[in-house]
Design a protein around this motif. Structure first.
Motif, PDB file in Angstrom:
ATOM      1  N   ALA A 112      48.088  68.015   8.004  1.00 48.02           N
ATOM      2  CA  ALA A 112      46.805  68.626   8.328  1.00 48.02           C
ATOM      3  C   ALA A 112      46.582  68.733   9.830  1.00 48.02           C
ATOM      4  O   ALA A 112      45.791  69.561  10.288  1.00 48.02           O
ATOM      5  N   ALA A 113      47.267  67.892  10.615  1.00 45.91           N
ATOM      6  CA  ALA A 113      47.077  67.883  12.064  1.00 45.91           C
ATOM      7  C   ALA A 113      47.790  69.032  12.762  1.00 45.91           C
ATOM      8  O   ALA A 113      47.510  69.323  13.924  1.00 45.91           O
ATOM      9  N   LYS A 114      48.712  69.699  12.097  1.00 49.41           N
ATOM     10  CA  LYS A 114      49.518  70.748  12.728  1.00 49.41           C
ATOM     11  C   LYS A 114      48.797  72.087  12.693  1.00 49.41           C
ATOM     12  O   LYS A 114      48.337  72.536  11.646  1.00 49.41           O
ATOM     13  N   GLN A 115      48.706  72.699  13.861  1.00 46.64           N
ATOM     14  CA  GLN A 115      48.094  74.016  13.977  1.00 46.64           C
ATOM     15  C   GLN A 115      49.013  74.944  14.771  1.00 46.64           C
ATOM     16  O   GLN A 115      49.945  74.485  15.452  1.00 46.64           O
ATOM     17  N   GLY A 116      48.748  76.237  14.698  1.00 46.44           N
ATOM     18  CA  GLY A 116      49.633  77.217  15.299  1.00 46.44           C
ATOM     19  C   GLY A 116      49.798  77.083  16.793  1.00 46.44           C
ATOM     20  O   GLY A 116      50.857  77.423  17.344  1.00 46.44           O
ATOM     21  N   GLU A 117      48.766  76.580  17.480  1.00 49.29           N
ATOM     22  CA  GLU A 117      48.841  76.455  18.942  1.00 49.29           C
ATOM     23  C   GLU A 117      49.570  75.204  19.402  1.00 49.29           C
ATOM     24  O   GLU A 117      49.777  75.001  20.604  1.00 49.29           O
ATOM     25  N   ASP A 118      49.973  74.345  18.477  1.00 48.95           N
ATOM     26  CA  ASP A 118      50.624  73.088  18.852  1.00 48.95           C
ATOM     27  C   ASP A 118      52.126  73.277  19.050  1.00 48.95           C
ATOM     28  O   ASP A 118      52.802  73.924  18.246  1.00 48.95           O
ATOM     29  N   GLY A 119      52.636  72.650  20.112  1.00 45.57           N
ATOM     30  CA  GLY A 119      54.076  72.599  20.327  1.00 45.57           C
ATOM     31  C   GLY A 119      54.651  71.264  19.932  1.00 45.57           C
ATOM     32  O   GLY A 119      55.872  71.104  19.849  1.00 45.57           O
ATOM     33  N   ALA A 120      53.770  70.273  19.695  1.00 43.33           N
ATOM     34  CA  ALA A 120      54.229  68.931  19.329  1.00 43.33           C
ATOM     35  C   ALA A 120      53.123  68.189  18.609  1.00 43.33           C
ATOM     36  O   ALA A 120      51.934  68.347  18.924  1.00 43.33           O
ATOM     37  N   VAL A 121      53.517  67.394  17.635  1.00 47.46           N
ATOM     38  CA  VAL A 121      52.624  66.429  16.985  1.00 47.46           C
ATOM     39  C   VAL A 121      53.347  65.088  17.042  1.00 47.46           C
ATOM     40  O   VAL A 121      54.410  64.927  16.444  1.00 47.46           O
ATOM     41  N   ILE A 122      52.793  64.156  17.785  1.00 47.76           N
ATOM     42  CA  ILE A 122      53.380  62.827  17.947  1.00 47.76           C
ATOM     43  C   ILE A 122      52.651  61.865  17.019  1.00 47.76           C
ATOM     44  O   ILE A 122      51.416  61.801  17.015  1.00 47.76           O
ATOM     45  N   VAL A 123      53.418  61.091  16.256  1.00 49.80           N
ATOM     46  CA  VAL A 123      52.850  60.197  15.244  1.00 49.80           C
ATOM     47  C   VAL A 123      53.253  58.763  15.561  1.00 49.80           C
ATOM     48  O   VAL A 123      54.445  58.464  15.729  1.00 49.80           O
ATOM     49  N   PHE A 124      52.268  57.874  15.645  1.00 50.20           N
ATOM     50  CA  PHE A 124      52.529  56.432  15.655  1.00 50.20           C
ATOM     51  C   PHE A 124      52.093  55.894  14.300  1.00 50.20           C
ATOM     52  O   PHE A 124      50.913  55.969  13.943  1.00 50.20           O
ATOM     53  N   ASP A 125      53.040  55.349  13.557  1.00 52.38           N
ATOM     54  CA  ASP A 125      52.777  54.809  12.225  1.00 52.38           C
ATOM     55  C   ASP A 125      53.103  53.320  12.265  1.00 52.38           C
ATOM     56  O   ASP A 125      54.259  52.916  12.184  1.00 52.38           O
ATOM     57  N   GLY A 126      52.060  52.495  12.434  1.00 52.90           N
ATOM     58  CA  GLY A 126      52.250  51.045  12.480  1.00 52.90           C
ATOM     59  C   GLY A 126      52.293  50.481  11.074  1.00 52.90           C
ATOM     60  O   GLY A 126      51.359  50.689  10.288  1.00 52.90           O
ATOM     61  N   ILE A 127      53.365  49.775  10.735  1.00 51.65           N
ATOM     62  CA  ILE A 127      53.528  49.277   9.369  1.00 51.65           C
ATOM     63  C   ILE A 127      53.674  47.766   9.354  1.00 51.65           C
ATOM     64  O   ILE A 127      54.024  47.145  10.362  1.00 51.65           O
ATOM     65  N   VAL A 128      53.404  47.168   8.214  1.00 52.12           N
ATOM     66  CA  VAL A 128      53.498  45.720   8.034  1.00 52.12           C
ATOM     67  C   VAL A 128      54.969  45.355   7.843  1.00 52.12           C
ATOM     68  O   VAL A 128      55.624  45.843   6.915  1.00 52.12           O
ATOM     69  N   ARG A 129      55.479  44.499   8.729  1.00 54.70           N
ATOM     70  CA  ARG A 129      56.873  44.076   8.586  1.00 54.70           C
ATOM     71  C   ARG A 129      56.941  42.762   7.807  1.00 54.70           C
ATOM     72  O   ARG A 129      55.932  42.081   7.623  1.00 54.70           O
ATOM     73  N   ASN A 130      58.151  42.389   7.416  1.00 53.36           N
ATOM     74  CA  ASN A 130      58.314  41.254   6.503  1.00 53.36           C
ATOM     75  C   ASN A 130      58.514  39.928   7.207  1.00 53.36           C
ATOM     76  O   ASN A 130      58.785  38.910   6.559  1.00 53.36           O
ATOM     77  N   ASN A 131      58.361  39.907   8.543  1.00 51.62           N
ATOM     78  CA  ASN A 131      58.516  38.639   9.258  1.00 51.62           C
ATOM     79  C   ASN A 131      57.783  38.713  10.582  1.00 51.62           C
ATOM     80  O   ASN A 131      57.535  39.805  11.110  1.00 51.62           O
ATOM     81  N   SER A 132      57.430  37.552  11.112  1.00 50.24           N
ATOM     82  CA  SER A 132      56.782  37.459  12.419  1.00 50.24           C
ATOM     83  C   SER A 132      57.089  36.091  12.997  1.00 50.24           C
ATOM     84  O   SER A 132      56.885  35.066  12.325  1.00 50.24           O
ATOM     85  N   ARG A 133      57.625  36.078  14.216  1.00 51.33           N
ATOM     86  CA  ARG A 133      57.954  34.832  14.909  1.00 51.33           C
ATOM     87  C   ARG A 133      58.830  33.914  14.050  1.00 51.33           C
ATOM     88  O   ARG A 133      58.601  32.704  13.975  1.00 51.33           O
ATOM     89  N   GLY A 134      59.787  34.513  13.346  1.00 50.01           N
ATOM     90  CA  GLY A 134      60.717  33.738  12.549  1.00 50.01           C
ATOM     91  C   GLY A 134      60.190  33.241  11.224  1.00 50.01           C
ATOM     92  O   GLY A 134      60.864  32.452  10.546  1.00 50.01           O
ATOM     93  N   ARG A 135      59.025  33.708  10.789  1.00 54.52           N
ATOM     94  CA  ARG A 135      58.438  33.285   9.515  1.00 54.52           C
ATOM     95  C   ARG A 135      58.330  34.490   8.584  1.00 54.52           C
ATOM     96  O   ARG A 135      57.971  35.585   9.012  1.00 54.52           O
ATOM     97  N   ARG A 136      58.628  34.293   7.313  1.00 56.38           N
ATOM     98  CA  ARG A 136      58.583  35.388   6.360  1.00 56.38           C
ATOM     99  C   ARG A 136      57.136  35.698   5.985  1.00 56.38           C
ATOM    100  O   ARG A 136      56.381  34.821   5.558  1.00 56.38           O
TER     101      ARG A 136
END
Length: 243
Positions: free
Chosen positions: A109-133
């Motif tokens: 939905a963010a893409k329009q005809g005048e755009d040359g680029a759409v940059i996406v940051f998708d932050g996701i939950v990872r399965n570990n942090s600081r050596g802990r599951r």
């Protein structure tokens, strides 16, 4: 006079999870309020917290008024109807949601005809942090203030970087490994400006927008350490009244 105090993040464990009323003398400042809370919760003095008054960041000298709403904001980890569609005419799209974020639909939905680029940051939950599951994460926000701050960041990105459109969607509640926690979409005629705006948005959001993350591991749970607030956000001089 009475003010209403809302603790967030790790402060809820020391001050209680519910808002509470505090009786202060007339003319009391933010510093006076914090000094009155130190005996009750010494952690207030050591966290480098920020304070909001009626959903606006405040400094230690601000004078409080009857029925003010005071947010106690530890460093952050780092709305509207969650299923509302992103419309082409919008230059800013901000959402807090407890539903899974539909990244593909929002990017399309963010893409329009005048755009040359759409940059996406998708932050996701990872399965570990600081050596802990990691089992799962819980996000909470001071929602009124977070929505306002996100709108201000998006509006600033439009003018600072000259991009066409900014969308920021942040998930609240419990998230499982692999789920999107925050999605930032920047649409622009030029990729360089879009890259710069995207990086600035996520870095600034993680430091200033009042959203907190609690991490639950196989061997316990902790509130995530937030980055220090930028200069001018955290209150100082908690141990005494404002000068």
């Amino acid at each position: 006079m009475h003010v209403h105090v809302l603790p967030f993040g790790i402060l809820k464990e020391s001050l209680g999870s519910d808002p509470f009323a505090l009786d202060l003398p007339r003319g009391a400042t933010v510093a006076d309020l914090l000094a009155s809370l130190v005996a009750r919760a010494p952690v207030v003095e050591s966290l480098g917290i920020a304070v909001s008054v009626n959903a606006e960041y405040a400094d230690r000298r601000q004078i409080l008024l009857e029925n003010d709403e005071i947010g106690l904001l530890p460093p952050v980890s780092g709305g509207a109807t969650p299923d509302a569609p992103l419309r082409a005419a919008e230059s800013v799209f901000i959402r807090l949601t407890r539903d899974p974020i539909q990244a593909d639909l929002l990017v399309a939905a963010a893409k329009q005809g005048e755009d040359g680029a759409v940059i996406v940051f998708d932050g996701i939950v990872r399965n570990n942090s600081r050596g802990r599951r990691t089992l799962y994460l819980d996000y909470e926000a001071y929602e009124e203030m977070a929505t306002k701050q996100m709108n201000e960041l998006a509006a600033e990105a439009l003018t600072r970087f000259g991009v066409r459109n900014v969308a920021i969607v942040h998930r609240l509640g419990r998230l499982q490994v692999g789920e999107t926690s925050v999605l930032i979409i920047v649409s622009s005629a030029h990729r360089g400006k879009a890259y710069e705006a995207s990086r600035w948005l996520i870095d600034t959001l993680k430091k200033t927008v009042p959203i907190w993350k609690k991490e639950t591991f196989v061997d316990g749970a902790v509130w995530a350490d937030g980055e220090p607030f930028p200069p001018g956000y955290a209150v100082e001089g908690i141990d005494g009244p404002a000068a």
